[in-house]
Design a protein around this motif. Structure first.
Motif, PDB file in Angstrom:
ATOM      1  N   GLN A 124       0.843  -1.196   0.000  1.00 49.30           N
ATOM      2  CA  GLN A 124       0.000   0.000   0.000  1.00 49.30           C
ATOM      3  C   GLN A 124       0.880   1.249   0.000  1.00 49.30           C
ATOM      4  OE1 GLN A 124      -2.469   0.640   3.462  1.00 49.30           O
ATOM      5  NE2 GLN A 124      -3.759   2.152   2.429  1.00 49.30           N
ATOM      6  N   THR A 125       0.415   2.288  -0.708  1.00 51.67           N
ATOM      7  CA  THR A 125       1.059   3.598  -0.698  1.00 51.67           C
ATOM      8  C   THR A 125       0.122   4.603  -0.051  1.00 51.67           C
ATOM      9  OG1 THR A 125       2.350   3.148  -2.702  1.00 51.67           O
ATOM     10  CG2 THR A 125       2.043   5.445  -2.092  1.00 51.67           C
ATOM     11  N   ILE A 126       0.608   5.289   0.974  1.00 49.66           N
ATOM     12  CA  ILE A 126      -0.179   6.300   1.688  1.00 49.66           C
ATOM     13  C   ILE A 126       0.384   7.661   1.326  1.00 49.66           C
ATOM     14  CG2 ILE A 126      -0.987   7.090   3.937  1.00 49.66           C
ATOM     15  CD1 ILE A 126      -0.371   4.295   5.017  1.00 49.66           C
ATOM     16  N   GLN A 127      -0.438   8.521   0.755  1.00 50.48           N
ATOM     17  CA  GLN A 127       0.018   9.810   0.265  1.00 50.48           C
ATOM     18  C   GLN A 127      -0.076  10.890   1.329  1.00 50.48           C
ATOM     19  OE1 GLN A 127      -2.525  10.302  -3.167  1.00 50.48           O
ATOM     20  NE2 GLN A 127      -1.131   9.162  -4.514  1.00 50.48           N
ATOM     21  N   ASN A 128       0.705  11.956   1.097  1.00 49.57           N
ATOM     22  CA  ASN A 128       0.674  13.162   1.937  1.00 49.57           C
ATOM     23  C   ASN A 128       1.010  12.854   3.397  1.00 49.57           C
ATOM     24  OD1 ASN A 128      -0.164  14.763  -0.292  1.00 49.57           O
ATOM     25  ND2 ASN A 128      -2.281  14.070   0.033  1.00 49.57           N
ATOM     26  N   GLN A 130       9.152   2.310   2.613  1.00 52.39           N
ATOM     27  CA  GLN A 130       9.776   3.315   1.757  1.00 52.39           C
ATOM     28  C   GLN A 130       9.081   4.660   1.928  1.00 52.39           C
ATOM     29  OE1 GLN A 130       9.876   2.260  -2.392  1.00 52.39           O
ATOM     30  NE2 GLN A 130      11.146   3.995  -2.985  1.00 52.39           N
ATOM     31  N   TYR A 131       9.913   5.725   1.983  1.00 50.26           N
ATOM     32  CA  TYR A 131       9.387   7.102   2.036  1.00 50.26           C
ATOM     33  C   TYR A 131      10.025   7.892   0.907  1.00 50.26           C
ATOM     34  CZ  TYR A 131       8.897  11.983   3.381  1.00 50.26           C
ATOM     35  OH  TYR A 131       8.636  13.331   3.365  1.00 50.26           O
ATOM     36  N   ASN A 132       9.220   8.613   0.124  1.00 49.13           N
ATOM     37  CA  ASN A 132       9.780   9.457  -0.923  1.00 49.13           C
ATOM     38  C   ASN A 132       9.041  10.791  -0.982  1.00 49.13           C
ATOM     39  OD1 ASN A 132       7.649   9.359  -3.276  1.00 49.13           O
ATOM     40  ND2 ASN A 132       7.884   7.241  -2.618  1.00 49.13           N
ATOM     41  N   SER A 133       9.819  11.842  -1.226  1.00 48.05           N
ATOM     42  CA  SER A 133       9.275  13.196  -1.366  1.00 48.05           C
ATOM     43  C   SER A 133      10.008  13.872  -2.516  1.00 48.05           C
ATOM     44  CB  SER A 133       9.467  13.978  -0.057  1.00 48.05           C
ATOM     45  OG  SER A 133      10.850  14.210   0.176  1.00 48.05           O
ATOM     46  N   ASN A 134       9.871  15.188  -2.611  1.00 51.39           N
ATOM     47  CA  ASN A 134      10.541  15.915  -3.684  1.00 51.39           C
ATOM     48  C   ASN A 134      12.052  15.954  -3.503  1.00 51.39           C
ATOM     49  OD1 ASN A 134       8.102  16.515  -4.911  1.00 51.39           O
ATOM     50  ND2 ASN A 134       7.857  18.446  -3.815  1.00 51.39           N
ATOM     51  N   TYR A 135      12.527  15.640  -2.275  1.00 54.87           N
ATOM     52  CA  TYR A 135      13.946  15.826  -1.991  1.00 54.87           C
ATOM     53  C   TYR A 135      14.667  14.556  -1.548  1.00 54.87           C
ATOM     54  CZ  TYR A 135      12.023  20.540  -1.792  1.00 54.87           C
ATOM     55  OH  TYR A 135      11.343  21.686  -2.095  1.00 54.87           O
ATOM     56  N   VAL A 136      13.934  13.581  -1.084  1.00 51.35           N
ATOM     57  CA  VAL A 136      14.601  12.405  -0.531  1.00 51.35           C
ATOM     58  C   VAL A 136      13.770  11.153  -0.798  1.00 51.35           C
ATOM     59  CG1 VAL A 136      13.524  12.608   1.753  1.00 51.35           C
ATOM     60  CG2 VAL A 136      15.755  11.479   1.523  1.00 51.35           C
ATOM     61  N   ASP A 137      14.465  10.027  -0.938  1.00 47.27           N
ATOM     62  CA  ASP A 137      13.819   8.731  -1.123  1.00 47.27           C
ATOM     63  C   ASP A 137      14.550   7.734  -0.224  1.00 47.27           C
ATOM     64  OD1 ASP A 137      12.726   6.315  -1.967  1.00 47.27           O
ATOM     65  OD2 ASP A 137      12.622   6.914  -4.056  1.00 47.27           O
ATOM     66  N   VAL A 138      13.858   7.188   0.761  1.00 41.15           N
ATOM     67  CA  VAL A 138      14.467   6.271   1.728  1.00 41.15           C
ATOM     68  C   VAL A 138      13.725   4.945   1.678  1.00 41.15           C
ATOM     69  CG1 VAL A 138      15.058   5.854   4.142  1.00 41.15           C
ATOM     70  CG2 VAL A 138      15.116   8.186   3.228  1.00 41.15           C
ATOM     71  N   GLY A 195       5.334  13.816   1.844  1.00 43.77           N
ATOM     72  CA  GLY A 195       5.678  12.833   0.823  1.00 43.77           C
ATOM     73  C   GLY A 195       4.747  11.639   0.864  1.00 43.77           C
ATOM     74  N   ASN A 196       5.190  10.537   0.302  1.00 47.42           N
ATOM     75  CA  ASN A 196       4.400   9.308   0.264  1.00 47.42           C
ATOM     76  C   ASN A 196       5.129   8.197   1.011  1.00 47.42           C
ATOM     77  OD1 ASN A 196       2.518  10.609  -1.419  1.00 47.42           O
ATOM     78  ND2 ASN A 196       3.658  10.003  -3.248  1.00 47.42           N
ATOM     79  N   VAL A 197       4.371   7.382   1.716  1.00 46.70           N
ATOM     80  CA  VAL A 197       4.918   6.232   2.437  1.00 46.70           C
ATOM     81  C   VAL A 197       4.350   4.959   1.821  1.00 46.70           C
ATOM     82  CG1 VAL A 197       5.042   5.008   4.639  1.00 46.70           C
ATOM     83  CG2 VAL A 197       5.233   7.503   4.587  1.00 46.70           C
ATOM     84  N   THR A 198       5.235   4.041   1.457  1.00 42.19           N
ATOM     85  CA  THR A 198       4.838   2.748   0.895  1.00 42.19           C
ATOM     86  C   THR A 198       5.353   1.635   1.786  1.00 42.19           C
ATOM     87  OG1 THR A 198       4.922   3.608  -1.364  1.00 42.19           O
ATOM     88  CG2 THR A 198       4.974   1.215  -1.109  1.00 42.19           C
ATOM     89  N   TYR A 199       4.479   0.685   2.106  1.00 44.08           N
ATOM     90  CA  TYR A 199       4.916  -0.468   2.883  1.00 44.08           C
ATOM     91  C   TYR A 199       4.495  -1.747   2.172  1.00 44.08           C
ATOM     92  CZ  TYR A 199       0.117  -1.154   4.541  1.00 44.08           C
ATOM     93  OH  TYR A 199      -1.233  -1.394   4.613  1.00 44.08           O
ATOM     94  N   GLN A 200       5.264  -2.800   2.391  1.00 45.09           N
ATOM     95  CA  GLN A 200       4.944  -4.110   1.830  1.00 45.09           C
ATOM     96  C   GLN A 200       5.257  -5.179   2.860  1.00 45.09           C
ATOM     97  OE1 GLN A 200       5.974  -5.505  -2.342  1.00 45.09           O
ATOM     98  NE2 GLN A 200       7.345  -6.842  -1.202  1.00 45.09           N
TER      99      GLN A 200
END
Length: 371
Positions: A320-324, A355-363, A328-333
């Motif tokens: 699932q991807t959870i926005q805002n 996973q977390y991603n925004s305009n500046y970082v992706d972790v 940014g967006n948070v995705t978990y599996q």
């Protein structure tokens, strides 16, 4: 129209969309810049320009990995800098550090390392590469070279002549071609790699022999059936990989991995889905210098060498991807994989990916446990 009106907003916006779809991102950005400069309140052009700038800006990527099993522990850190040069070329450079600590015993794969007391090796590496897009063929060519420096010690309990101080360098390289899409549903990747078999300390250069290297040819297929018109076609995906590895110790190893995935549940409103995958793999080793009856040489192999081994099973994955979230967006599996092989070994492997991603970082963080 552009010859007469080179600053025409409508034409440049349309051309920008065409360039973006065709992969000419640099040209598309120039089209959208013309739109913005001549129509400051053009929100669509600003958003398009921002998205392209975000996707094709220089990137610094850090990847850490920790692996532990019965007799081997490995830690690695890999830093990569990516620089898109233009519509066709992207450059990359990186630094690798890896620590391998190995003791005698039996590994999780079933390989036995008799006589090994301990091996501790640090690896430093520098990488440089280039990616070239070949537009007429809808393909991408990538070339990569890595220089590695190994330093450490490997000691044996019963084979004093094998005790080694490791201090040398080597060169690895990779050539690949990705063709996508073919017939709108098929992506193909071809890869040739020359590399050291350096996952275990005993595969490196020792007093009694040279380092074990491999030349590998690999083909990978990604197939999406969404272009077809049959029941559940948009829920079925197929991945196949065939690898032929030629090792410097005369081993010819063939392996194949196949995964057919069916999307059981899909909730587009919540960016959520549940996948069920069927898995089948095959591995075989063929030695020119000796065979599987030569137990003495096989026992000293510093890598997993299966003999006609078939593995089958399945995996269940919830994503699932959870926005805002925090800008940014948070995705978990969450996943669970269960397999059984032709020598009656049963393996299960639960895993979690966050996973977390925004305009500046992706972790991205992942954890897998295999038993």
């Amino acid at each position: 129209v552009l010859k007469v009106q080179p600053l025409n907003v409508e034409v440049n916006f349309t051309l920008g969309n065409l360039n973006e779809v065709s992969g000419y991102w640099k040209s598309a950005m120039k089209n959208f810049e013309i739109c913005i400069n001549n129509q400051e309140n053009n929100k669509l052009a600003r958003q398009k320009h921002f998205d392209l700038q975000k996707r094709h800006s220089p990137e610094l990527i850090s990847k850490s990995n920790y692996f532990s099993e019965n007799s081997v522990t490995r830690f690695s850190e890999f830093l990569t800098f990516l620089y898109p040069l233009n519509d066709y070329i992207a450059l990359n450079a990186g630094y690798l550090f890896k620590n391998t600590n190995e003791k005698g015993g039996t590994s999780q794969s079933g390989q036995t390392y008799p006589g090994l007391d301990e091996g501790v090796v640090n690896t430093h590496g520098g990488q440089a590469g280039i990616t070239i897009k070949i537009r007429p063929l809808l393909s991408t060519l990538y070339l990569q070279g890595t220089g590695l420096y190994y330093k450490g010690k490997v000691n044996f309990e019963s084979y004093d002549d094998y005790d080694s101080t490791i201090d040398y360098t080597s060169l690895n390289y990779k050539i690949g071609l990705k063709v996508s899409p073919i017939l709108n549903f098929l992506s193909v990747r071809l890869l040739y790699t020359h590399e050291d078999m350096n996952d275990l300390t005993q595969s490196l250069k020792l007093n009694n022999r040279n380092a074990i290297t491999s030349n590998t040819i690999e083909t990978m297929f990604d197939i999406s059936f969404s272009e077809f018109d049959f029941p559940f076609s948009k829920r079925i995906f197929l991945y196949d990989s065939i690898r032929y590895r030629m090792l410097s110790d005369s081993n010819k190893r063939l392996s194949s991995y196949n995964e057919l995935t069916f999307r059981i549940l899909s909730f587009a409103k919540y960016n959520m889905h549940l996948d069920l995958a069927g898995i089948f793999s095959y591995e075989n080793s063929d030695f020119d210098s000796y065979n599987y009856e030569d137990a003495t040489k096989l026992s000293l192999l510093p890598y997993w060498a299966p003999d006609n081994l078939s593995t089958y099973g399945g995996a269940l994955r919830w994503k699932q991807t959870i926005q805002n979230i925090l800008g940014g967006n948070v995705t978990y599996q969450v996943s669970m994989q269960l397999t059984k092989d032709s020598i009656n070994n049963t393996n299960y492997s639960p895993g979690v990916v966050l996973q977390y991603n925004s305009n500046y970082v992706d972790v991205k963080m992942s954890y897998y446990y295999t038993h």
